[in-house]
Write a protein that holds these residues in place. Structure first.
Motif, short mmCIF file in Angstrom:
data_model
loop_
_atom_site.label_atom_id
_atom_site.label_comp_id
_atom_site.label_asym_id
_atom_site.label_seq_id
_atom_site.Cartn_x
_atom_site.Cartn_y
_atom_site.Cartn_z
N ARG A 687 53.68 -6.80 97.33
CA ARG A 687 52.63 -7.70 96.89
C ARG A 687 52.17 -8.60 98.04
O ARG A 687 52.86 -8.73 99.06
N ASP A 688 51.01 -9.23 97.85
CA ASP A 688 50.48 -10.11 98.91
C ASP A 688 51.47 -11.21 99.25
O ASP A 688 51.55 -11.66 100.40
N ALA A 689 52.20 -11.66 98.25
CA ALA A 689 53.16 -12.75 98.48
C ALA A 689 54.21 -12.32 99.49
O ALA A 689 54.75 -13.16 100.23
N TYR A 690 54.52 -11.02 99.54
CA TYR A 690 55.49 -10.55 100.54
C TYR A 690 54.95 -10.80 101.94
O TYR A 690 55.69 -11.23 102.84
N CYS A 691 53.68 -10.52 102.15
CA CYS A 691 53.06 -10.76 103.46
C CYS A 691 53.07 -12.25 103.79
O CYS A 691 53.33 -12.65 104.93
N ASP A 692 52.81 -13.07 102.76
CA ASP A 692 52.78 -14.53 102.98
C ASP A 692 54.15 -15.04 103.41
O ASP A 692 54.27 -15.79 104.39
N ILE A 693 55.17 -14.67 102.66
CA ILE A 693 56.51 -15.19 102.97
C ILE A 693 57.03 -14.59 104.28
O ILE A 693 57.72 -15.27 105.05
N SER A 694 56.63 -13.36 104.58
CA SER A 694 57.03 -12.75 105.85
C SER A 694 56.42 -13.51 107.02
O SER A 694 57.07 -13.74 108.04
N LEU A 696 55.45 -16.70 107.04
CA LEU A 696 56.12 -18.00 107.16
C LEU A 696 57.44 -17.85 107.90
O LEU A 696 57.77 -18.65 108.79
N LEU A 697 58.19 -16.82 107.54
CA LEU A 697 59.48 -16.60 108.19
C LEU A 697 59.29 -16.25 109.65
O LEU A 697 59.97 -16.79 110.54
#
Length: 1555
Positions: A687-694, A696-697
């Protein structure tokens, strides 16, 4: 073999495509090329014209295989045509002629015999083929032995048995003596090349037809595939072994899954037991490199299984026109001669009539077999396999094993690899030397184990099962129980003889076994293995008896003994408990330990104890030893090659189930991500959230600037939106670059921290230079996360890790009903996962949905369908409604399974993350699982189709115990509504659930189940916990009150109170419910019952006070519109005073409790007091304009009693006289509390059962308001009038009156005074005016006035507040005057208030222009004050973790002088707001302190660190320790920092090492 009708071999030019394919295989052409040539219609004529170029360019063959084929073809063309009757005279050495004497030989022209070098095949003594080449170059015939050979021993595994190609088995046979098997042969040459579905249908059809015939005739039998039947295979000898190629063995094994659809349910169980799994016997063929097998299936219709039954079978048949498998109508078969024939209709009656005769014959035959061959060799390998796997293909990964053993032989310790790969729950070890030289010693070389004695398994009275399990770490590490002494142990635990053991330790054994079997491990989740490795003694026999009785039989007991001698004693004892045949059925006798090791390793899901690898900081890898991993039991550690140890066979068998479980609604497992990564299954959508959290990390890892040692990211997600999947994908993708682990939040933060630090530093050379550790914490509350963060930071500080080194990354994954709001609050820290899909996500989900809908029925992927529809309210509501409506059509609403569905749906609807253990379900369905050990999914078979669709099975990651829940909360809610309908209410369902004894009293998982029941009645919704709303009662109780009536809710809670043994918290809840509906008498009774049960619980005492408070409010409302008199208010006043007394008791209980922080009693006391004063002031006697207020004041603060109230309030006068004092004490206590911590009252108790009813959202504002009210009621009725009189005549106000006016204006305590600096509602100019007014109310010469200590503190702090707001105000006193005034604080410093000590640190903090002597004097005063502050702070903190009460910084040290040397925190916050840095995070954030605006205001002081302690540079006589509120550099360093002032003493911010 190509031949003509006359038996003449065809010439190659006459061969068909199939015959060419057969010849190609015999000359060693690879199967892929054989298929390609067959597809290109290469027949005999084409074969003769093939060229090397054609083979390379069109067929794709490489040069070598192409050259081989051309040469073989040319040799074939040159060879003579030879008839089958011709014999070639071969040159044979004399030494071999004797071997071949009297042997008959025949030769055949085989397309594919070794034409260039005819082979003479002879049998040696060992039965191995010998080959001798002749000089006849052009022969194409192979001389093949047609000798008879014996079949594989019947019903034996045959792993060491082989056939030789072209040998001949004895002819097919019919029924003989029922024990000797009849045989049937099938060439299966064509069928073996079919696709999976067609092959399985063909194979199953032949096996089931043959097997049914044998079972109906009660005869043993074997059907062989790969053996020629002359009826269909012209040119071959009947019974000739040819073999068939086997690509995947599981295709044949799985083909027997047709059994369930070919027979009735009861018949299929029998057929499963009688038809053995296929055996694959390798066929030796020296002329070919390709493996081939004879596939054999044995039929064993034991009379104990088939007695009295006739079996009808619906044979599977693949219909080409329908392109699917269809099942023929039921048919009864019997063996007639060598064939299986149909029992025609007219013969069926007679056939049924003769069943008894056949059963009798079979029984007699079995008896005769037993009598004739008592020592027949069993297939022990298969038996062991079936016992350990319970009839499955593999040992279950999540099954627990209990080992009972005695002394191991040294050579056997080399063969325990199988044990090391099993989930050993505990070992009952009767070898006292085991830890020195036995099994325990060997085990400990590879695993961690906790060494116990049987007495350790006695639960203390004050400990729950869950606490006991945690105490002994039962589910984290193997427990090794020494049952008869331990020689290397220095304590008193020696070995004893049998009689002494029986007297002293038998009771301990009974308790230990009973505890495990009856309270810890449910039936079916474990097996007990008895390993008899040395002579058996009585204690071991007693152990068998205890397990046998507590497990209610032998179903999950296995006995393994290499020595028959050891077994005999065991057997004679065991046969006293169960029948002899049963003892034999669960015993494996005669297998060496090395054979056991080899056999069981083949069926274990992991290929080996593969070492796990972790990344290192130098981009290398290190081995994570199993022992070390087990020591870090609070973490599930992710290795670089995670899951790679899983066997290919296990993946082939289970990958479909693993994927289906995920898309059916299960949580994503590492295996899902591993299989997707290997492309064994479809991809898991990112999901897009995976790209977002990736990102940030990634950005965090790239930062070179100083940062905290611990940083946090949060994933907030809608329930069921895939948040957990996003979090685990992040760990999976980063496992090669970071050390990753999932935290088990059931362990304390201190334990997790210890293990996380171990993981970070594991196998690293320098603890300063380690890879960051990425920790995932799921479904954990904020307090736990804060505590974990704090513990990790303290650990890094203690280890003196360099400041700015990133050590840990906390990834929290938590559900929320408004994730986007959470993300907006902190976009650089939070990521949201919602039901709403982006355009890209819609495309991904749509594509994946199309793929899944081809694989599964829509019902099986409902949760995925819901996600792909974005959970659109209306659309999803309709979809789920229709799904459930369709699901429940025709369901038996009275069945136990339907009731189970209803109960699970009920719990899932109201209790987040709830489930029911499978053990509870079995108890409800009255499944007494005494079935044989070969049961397959006994529980699943008990469920109806509806239950199978909506239930999802979840295994506890820690205990491996299986639980059940509904696939999605929306489905659970809809099931609940539709199953209940209009016929039954939810309150009655809840009542039924309470009375369901099978669930309520079931012993396994009882704590969890009862916990869910309590949550059903207690747990309130909290927005802060991710719920949509805040609620006062549990959603169930509120629903019943709203949709039914409060009486039903009361009845429900009353019954729950009874069922839970009159639990005090249920009584407390009933009190709340009653007073909510103004049933105050009943509420009082329930509150008293609760208080009687728990007299020292501050929350229950608070509820009791709330009853009277609400009652008082109700009584006030009744007399609201009538003139108030002493008579008509007496009852209400009495009730208010009772409420205040209850709150006083609550306060005392809270203070005494070292682990509570309940301040609600003080707040409630003040609120009731203000309401009471308001009521009193409205009485006619106290409200008349003439002298009412004067009478009111005299009554409250003197001994005076007005006549109007003397008699009506006779019982109350004494309590009124203390009212102003008790209220002032409560306000002072709250003020001091807020001075220390300034936390929201009740913030930490909001999710507890006994939490306070009231919650103060803004305690500072509340404090200001109530202090003002309190001052107003005890001062003049009109503040303006009073102030005018005071200005004209200062003596018109008494000191008490002045104090009350000051309180009314907001100067009554340190909290309300300092709140003027932060009150956004009050303009700064108004605040300055108010403070100046307050100062005018103090004596003009306070030095001479000798102010009370409280007044003195308030006076000084008012000057400080005014200085901060208006530095130029003429009212502000000089610093030296305030210092002089502070000398009036008690000389005995223990008598000083903490606020006085706090002021001393501010007033006497040294300045740059002080002389050395004066500076040292000041430091002495300050350090003495700080010592007392720290002591008071320690008392205030009690045993509460610091994370729950964060110390509050009031002022900072600046570059100014005089009173200008301090600045209030609010000034600093106005600067840091530009960075959106909250107060809570200021101490962790380095960004705020680097702002130039901050540097211009705050003074940077110097100091040093020593062993992690911060010291201030300055004092000469005594070191000045400063409490750090940020990370401290390791080592001994010179530092600078900013100084803050708190009620715990000075604190250090932004500690920086000086260059």
């Amino acid at each position: 073999m190509p031949q003509n009708s006359a038996g003449q071999p065809k010439q190659p030019e006459n061969w068909t495509e199939s015959q060419v394919s057969s010849w190609l295989r015999t000359v060693g052409v690879k199967e892929q090329y054989v298929k390609k040539l067959h597809e290109e219609d290469v027949n005999g004529p084409v074969l003769l014209t093939l060229t090397k170029d054609y083979l390379r360019e069109e067929i794709g063959m490489k040069s070598g295989p192409a050259l081989l084929l051309i040469n073989k073809r040319d040799e074939l063309i040159k060879g003579p045509d030879t008839t089958p009757g011709q014999q070639k005279t071969l040159s044979v050495p004399k030494s071999e002629k004797g071997i071949k004497k009297n042997k008959q030989k025949s030769s055949q022209c085989l397309p594919g015999g070794n034409e260039a070098h005819p082979v003479d095949i002879v049998e040696t003594d060992q039965g191995v083929l010998g080959e001798k080449q002749t000089g006849q170059e052009h022969s194409v015939c192979v001389l093949t032995s047609k000798e008879d050979c014996k079949p594989r021993p019947f019903d034996k595994e045959g792993s060491d048995f082989t056939y030789v190609k072209h040998r001949v088995l004895e002819p097919e046979s019919g029924v003989f003596d029922l024990i000797n098997p009849c045989h049937e042969y099938k060439s299966f040459a064509t069928a073996a090349l079919l696709d999976r579905v067609r092959l399985q249908a063909k194979f199953a059809k032949e096996v089931l037809k043959f097997g049914t015939g044998c079972m109906n005739m009660r005869s043993n039998g074997t059907i062989h595939f790969g053996v020629m039947d002359s009826r269909d295979d012209a040119g071959y000898t009947h019974g000739q072994i040819i073999g068939v190629p086997v690509k995947e063995k599981d295709m044949y094994v799985d083909a027997l899954d047709h059994i369930e659809r070919s027979f009735t349910l009861s018949d299929s169980e029998h057929v499963r037991q009688c038809i053995r799994p296929p055996r694959f016997i390798e066929v030796i063929d020296r002329t070919s490199s390709e493996k081939s097998y004879v596939i054999e299936v044995d039929i064993v219709p034991s009379v104990s299984i088939v007695n009295g039954r006739v079996y009808s079978v619906c044979l599977p048949n693949f219909k080409e026109e329908a392109n699917k498998v269809q099942f023929e109508k039921g048919t009864i078969y019997r063996r007639v001669g060598s064939k299986s024939e149909t029992v025609i209709d007219k013969d069926q009656s007679d056939f049924y009539h003769r069943v008894r005769d056949r059963d009798a014959q079979r029984k007699e035959a079995e008896h005769g077999q037993s009598f004739r061959t008592p020592d027949i060799c069993q297939d022990l390998g298969r038996k062991l396999t079936m016992l350990v796997t319970s009839g499955k293909k593999f040992i279950e990964k999540d099954k627990w094993y209990i080992l009972v053993t005695n002394k191991f032989k040294p050579e056997d310790l080399c063969s325990i690899e199988w044990l090391l790969k099993m989930n050993i729950f505990c070992v009952f070890d009767f070898d006292p030397d085991s830890n020195k030289s036995g099994l325990c010693s060997s085990f400990l070389q590879h695993h961690v184990a906790n060494l116990h004695f049987m007495q350790n398994y006695k639960i203390p009275n004050d400990m729950t099962i869950g606490e006991f399990e945690s105490h002994l770490h039962l589910f984290e590490q193997t427990s090794w129980i020494f049952c008869n002494g331990r020689t290397d142990y220095k304590g008193n635990e020696s070995h004893c003889d049998e009689m002494t053991w029986t007297k002293t330790k038998l009771t301990l054994l009974k308790e230990s076994v009973s505890l495990i079997c009856k309270q810890i491990l449910p039936k079916g989740t474990f097996q007990v293995l008895f390993l008899l490795t040395s002579p058996v003694e009585k204690p071991l026999l007693h152990t068998f008896y205890e397990f046998f009785t507590d497990m209610e039989g032998h179903d999950d007991i296995i006995c393994i003994s290499e020595s028959e001698e050891y077994f005999l004693k065991w057997q004679s004892y065991a046969e006293g408990l169960c029948e002899a045949k049963d003892v034999g059925s669960f015993s494996v006798v005669g297998m060496k330990m090395s054979h056991i090791d080899g056999t069981l390793q083949q069926i274990q899901p992991i290929t080996s104890r593969a070492s796990k690898l972790l990344p290192t900081v130098v981009k290398g890898q290190c081995v994570l030893e199993t022992r070390e991993e087990e020591r870090m039991y609070s973490l599930e550690i992710l290795s670089i090659y995670h899951c790679d140890e899983t066997s290919d066979e296990f993946i082939k068998a289970e990958k479909a189930n693993i994927e289906r479980q995920f898309y059916h609604g299960g949580r994503v497992a590492w295996l899902n991500l591993w299989l997707a990564e290997r492309r064994d299954v479809g991809e898991v959508i990112e999901r897009d959230a995976y790209c977002d959290i990736s990102k940030l990390l990634s950005d965090t890892l790239k930062q070179n600037t100083d940062q905290s040692s611990v940083i946090s990211f949060n994933i907030f997600h809608h329930p069921g939106s895939g948040g957990s999947t996003v979090a685990r994908q992040l760990l999976w993708k980063n496992r090669k670059d970071l050390r990753c682990a999932v935290v088990n939040p059931s362990y304390p933060a201190s334990v997790v921290t210890q293990h996380a630090v171990q993981l970070r530093e594991y196998e690293e050379n320098d603890f300063q230079k380690c890879l960051p550790v990425l920790l995932l914490i799921e479904d954990s509350d904020k307090e736990y996360l804060d505590e974990l963060r704090n513990e990790l930071e303290v650990a890094m500080h203690t280890k003196r890790v360099h400041q700015g080194s990133l050590c840990f990354i906390l990834l929290s994954c938590k559900r929320s009903h408004d994730p986007e709001k959470k993300c907006k609050e902190s976009p650089l820290q939070n990521v949201s996962v919602t039901h709403k899909l982006s355009d890209e996500e819609k495309r991904k989900f749509a594509g994946k949905r199309q793929i899944l809908e081809k694989q599964y029925e829509p019902e099986f992927i409902l949760t995925f369908v819901l996600m792909s529809e974005e959970f659109n309210d209306q659309k999803i509501s309709e979809y789920v409604e229709q799904f459930v409506k369709h699901l429940l059509q025709g369901i038996d609403r009275k069945s136990a399974v339907t009731l189970l569905i209803l109960y699970v749906a009920f719990l899932n609807t109201y209790v987040q993350n709830s489930f029911i253990s499978q053990s509870h379900c079995e108890a409800l369905l009255t499944l007494t699982i005494h079935m044989d050990r070969f049961r397959r999914h006994a529980f699943e078979r008990a469920l109806n189709e509806q239950a199978k669709l909506v239930f999802i099975h979840i295994r506890d990651e820690k205990t491996h115990i299986e639980t059940i829940r509904i696939i999605h909360p929306l489905v659970a809610k809809e099931i609940l509504q539709q199953l209940l309908g209009d016929q039954k209410s939810q309150s009655s369902l809840a009542m039924d659930l309470l009375h369901e004894k099978a669930l309520f009293e079931h012993r396994f998982g009882k704590e969890e189940y009862l916990g869910f029941l309590r949550a059903l009645f207690f747990r309130r919704y909290r927005i802060s916990k991710g719920d949509e709303t805040d609620s006062f009662f549990s959603p169930l109780i509120e629903h019943v009150c709203k949709t039914e009536n409060p009486e039903k809710a009361i009845a429900l809670l009353t019954e729950a109170h009874q069922r839970f043994q009159r639990d005090a918290f249920f009584a407390q809840q009933l009190a709340r419910l009653h007073y909510t509906y103004e049933k105050f008498e009943e509420a009082k009774d329930w509150a008293e019952k609760a208080a009687k049960k728990m007299p020292n619980n501050s929350y229950i005492l608070h509820t009791k006070g709330q009853v009277y408070k609400k009652w008082f409010n109700a009584k006030c409302k009744l007399i609201e519109k009538v003139p108030k008199t002493a008579q008509n208010t007496e009852d209400a006043v009495d009730t208010a005073l009772k409420a205040m007394e209850c709150f006083k008791q609550c306060e005392k209980a809270a203070v005494k409790d070292p682990g509570t922080m309940n301040a609600s009693g003080y707040y409630a006391e003040v609120e009731v007091g203000c309401s009471l004063l308001k009521l009193m002031s409205s009485l006619e006697v106290f409200s008349n304009a003439h002298n009412g207020h004067s009478e009111y004041m005299k009554y409250l603060v003197t001994e005076y009693i007005p006549e109007e109230v003397r008699v009506p309030w006779e019982r109350l006068h004494d309590r009124f006289k203390n009212l102003h004092k008790t209220m002032q004490e409560a306000l002072e206590w709250i003020s001091e509390e807020l001075s220390y911590f300034q936390t929201d009252i009740g913030a930490d108790e909001e999710d507890t059962i006994d939490g306070p009813e009231m919650k103060i959202n803004n305690p500072l504002a509340w404090m200001g308001k109530k202090s003002s009210e309190y001052g107003k009621y005890f001062s003049d009725a009109s503040l303006i009038t009073a102030m005018k009189q005071y200005q004209s005549n200062p003596d018109s106000m008494t000191p008490f009156m002045k104090r009350m006016v000051i309180c009314h204006l907001g100067g009554g305590n340190i909290t309300t005074i300092l709140s003027k600096l932060t009150d956004q509602k009050q303009k700064e100019r108004d605040a300055v005016a108010t403070l100046e007014t307050i100062l005018t109310l103090y004596p003009r010469n306070p030095l001479k006035a000798k102010l009370d200590q409280r007044d003195l503190v308030n006076y000084i702090i008012t000057h400080l507040a005014l200085k901060c707001l208006s530095p130029q105000s003429p009212k502000v006193a000089a610093l030296k005057d305030l210092r002089t005034l502070s000398e009036q604080f008690p000389t005995e410093k223990r008598g000083c208030f903490p606020s006085a000590h706090f002021l001393l640190t501010l007033l006497f903090w040294p300045e740059d222009n002080d002389t050395d002597h004066y500076r040292e004097t000041k430091y002495g005063i300050v350090q003495t004050a700080v010592e007392h502050l720290k002591r008071s702070y320690g008392i205030k903190m009690k045993d509460i973790p610091p994370r729950k009460r964060r110390i509050y910084t009031h002022f900072f040290l600046t570059n100014g002088s005089g009173l200008g040397k301090i600045v209030h925190k609010s000034k600093v916050e106005t600067i840091t707001k530009k960075l959106s840095v909250s107060e809570k995070r200021m101490k962790y954030s380095g960004e705020a302190w680097k702002m130039p605006e901050i540097a211009r205001i705050l003074k940077c002081v110097s100091g040093w660190t020593e062993d992690g302690t911060v010291y201030l540079e300055g004092p000469k006589k005594k070191k000045f320790t400063i409490l750090p509120l940020c990370s401290v550099p390791s080592g001994n360093e010179n530092i600078t920092f900013y100084l803050g002032f708190t009620f715990a003493g000075p604190v250090a911010y932004n500690i920086t090492v000086t260059e």
